[in-house]
Motif scaffolding. Sequence first.
Motif, PDB file in Angstrom:
ATOM      1  N   LEU A 211      51.615 -14.135  18.073  1.00 53.00           N
ATOM      2  CA  LEU A 211      51.745 -15.157  17.036  1.00 53.00           C
ATOM      3  C   LEU A 211      53.156 -15.715  17.002  1.00 53.00           C
ATOM      4  N   TYR A 212      54.134 -14.822  17.147  1.00 49.33           N
ATOM      5  CA  TYR A 212      55.514 -15.280  17.120  1.00 49.33           C
ATOM      6  C   TYR A 212      55.824 -16.159  18.324  1.00 49.33           C
ATOM      7  N   GLN A 213      55.376 -15.743  19.521  1.00 49.33           N
ATOM      8  CA  GLN A 213      55.642 -16.524  20.720  1.00 49.33           C
ATOM      9  C   GLN A 213      54.989 -17.898  20.629  1.00 49.33           C
ATOM     10  N   THR A 214      53.783 -17.949  20.071  1.00 52.20           N
ATOM     11  CA  THR A 214      53.116 -19.239  19.907  1.00 52.20           C
ATOM     12  C   THR A 214      53.851 -20.118  18.918  1.00 52.20           C
ATOM     13  N   ALA A 215      54.344 -19.502  17.832  1.00 54.25           N
ATOM     14  CA  ALA A 215      55.009 -20.276  16.783  1.00 54.25           C
ATOM     15  C   ALA A 215      56.353 -20.824  17.233  1.00 54.25           C
ATOM     16  N   VAL A 279      53.119 -13.146   6.520  1.00 61.49           N
ATOM     17  CA  VAL A 279      52.207 -14.260   6.255  1.00 61.49           C
ATOM     18  C   VAL A 279      50.934 -13.663   5.648  1.00 61.49           C
ATOM     19  N   TYR A 280      50.570 -14.103   4.484  1.00 61.27           N
ATOM     20  CA  TYR A 280      49.420 -13.519   3.788  1.00 61.27           C
ATOM     21  C   TYR A 280      48.597 -14.619   3.130  1.00 61.27           C
ATOM     22  N   GLY A 281      47.395 -14.269   2.721  1.00 62.86           N
ATOM     23  CA  GLY A 281      46.530 -15.226   2.033  1.00 62.86           C
ATOM     24  C   GLY A 281      45.131 -14.668   1.891  1.00 62.86           C
ATOM     25  N   ALA A 282      44.176 -15.539   1.603  1.00 59.96           N
ATOM     26  CA  ALA A 282      42.789 -15.116   1.418  1.00 59.96           C
ATOM     27  C   ALA A 282      41.866 -16.305   1.648  1.00 59.96           C
ATOM     28  N   GLY A 313      65.785 -19.201  15.145  1.00 55.81           N
ATOM     29  CA  GLY A 313      65.085 -20.374  15.639  1.00 55.81           C
ATOM     30  C   GLY A 313      64.027 -20.858  14.675  1.00 55.81           C
ATOM     31  N   GLN A 314      63.260 -21.822  15.104  1.00 49.50           N
ATOM     32  CA  GLN A 314      62.225 -22.437  14.287  1.00 49.50           C
ATOM     33  C   GLN A 314      60.869 -21.856  14.650  1.00 49.50           C
ATOM     34  N   GLN A 315      60.075 -21.587  13.630  1.00 48.15           N
ATOM     35  CA  GLN A 315      58.751 -21.007  13.835  1.00 48.15           C
ATOM     36  C   GLN A 315      57.721 -21.843  13.092  1.00 48.15           C
ATOM     37  N   LEU A 316      56.589 -22.044  13.740  1.00 48.22           N
ATOM     38  CA  LEU A 316      55.523 -22.865  13.174  1.00 48.22           C
ATOM     39  C   LEU A 316      54.229 -22.056  13.210  1.00 48.22           C
ATOM     40  N   ARG A 330      39.424 -25.335   6.322  1.00 44.47           N
ATOM     41  CA  ARG A 330      40.657 -25.586   5.575  1.00 44.47           C
ATOM     42  C   ARG A 330      41.821 -25.139   6.451  1.00 44.47           C
ATOM     43  N   ASN A 331      42.950 -25.812   6.321  1.00 44.75           N
ATOM     44  CA  ASN A 331      44.097 -25.455   7.155  1.00 44.75           C
ATOM     45  C   ASN A 331      45.391 -25.691   6.400  1.00 44.75           C
ATOM     46  N   ILE A 332      46.411 -24.977   6.824  1.00 38.71           N
ATOM     47  CA  ILE A 332      47.763 -25.128   6.290  1.00 38.71           C
ATOM     48  C   ILE A 332      48.724 -24.742   7.401  1.00 38.71           C
ATOM     49  N   THR A 333      49.848 -25.449   7.474  1.00 40.97           N
ATOM     50  CA  THR A 333      50.870 -25.170   8.480  1.00 40.97           C
ATOM     51  C   THR A 333      52.152 -24.763   7.775  1.00 40.97           C
TER      52      THR A 333
END
Length: 356
Positions: A211-215, A279-282, A313-316, A330-333
């Motif tokens: 996930l980190y490498q992708t971000a 990173v958390y959510g439901a 650095g920057q992470q997305l 549904r999505n969020i960035t």
Amino acid sequence: MTQALTSLARMTLRQLRQVASDLGVSLYSRKSKDELLAAINRRQDDTPRTLKAIEAELPPAPRPSASSTSVVFLPRDPQWAYVFWEISEADRGEALAAGASQLCLRVADVTGLAGGSAHPHTLQEVVVDSHATEWYLPVPLSDRDYRVELGYRKGSGGGWISLAFSSVARVPALHPSEQILDQFVPFSLDTAPATLPTPMEPADAGLHERLYQTATARWRRLGRGSEAFHELEQAGLDTSELNASGAGIWASGRNESGIGGVASRQRSFWLVADAELIVYGATDPAARLTIGGEDVPLSADGTFRVQVPFRDGQQLYPIEAVAADGEQKRNITLEFNRSTPEDNSNPADKAISEWF
């Protein structure tokens, strides 16, 4: 009633007038002593008895005898605890026959111990009233586990007669806890609170790093420490004035010959520090959740929580939830940026002796 009349007859006229006034007898100041006695008697017969007066005439309720001896230790706050106990008549009789002279409570610190043992030099003995059944105890030290023993101290010969032990109880800390529970749970004011779910860790151990490498794939990151040193070499920059740690030879205050203005000493030192991102959510428990295209497992109630590296650095992190039937999504960035302006750290196994 005869006893009440006898008591009234012994009163003076002034005292009878006061009683008559309290009972609301009319024209009490004009009546003789005999008339006041008769009026007070009639008024007492007409006045309903209060519950307090009835209770005062009843003998005290017999105290139920305890079938067994027990003691309970309840911490009230970080500085005080409440202890109550019951002693059976059989145990009390045996203790008195064995020479018991004084009822006592023994408070023992048992933090981190098992098998009924206690820390040495922590036992405190508190003398209590022989007829008491409860007591408030000052707590020696907060944020510890304690157990209370109930017993008798013997008389002239000395010795101890143990009756019962309480369960171990934790006394809360005097100051707020430094532990931070990073468990986040969605809630609604319209529904009753539910039991906190246990976060589900991904079965895939490499998910966090992927996930980190992708971000961070879209942005080139300039490292720190040895990473910065190697990147400068790859860029063709002059690193001749840098030593193996990435610092100039003048950083230690020495010249090239190693001779300084003061007597040099040799010692190794180290420091490590880093940060992580949570990173958390439901979402709907039946949905499919992805972060940066990677599937993230959900707990039974639909919550998720991933802990990823948080390097410079920057992470997305694009987060997307798709319903089980694939009809809704549904999505969020989330975008983050970390910067480390200065880094002069090194792990303990990389510590080297330095002259300073």
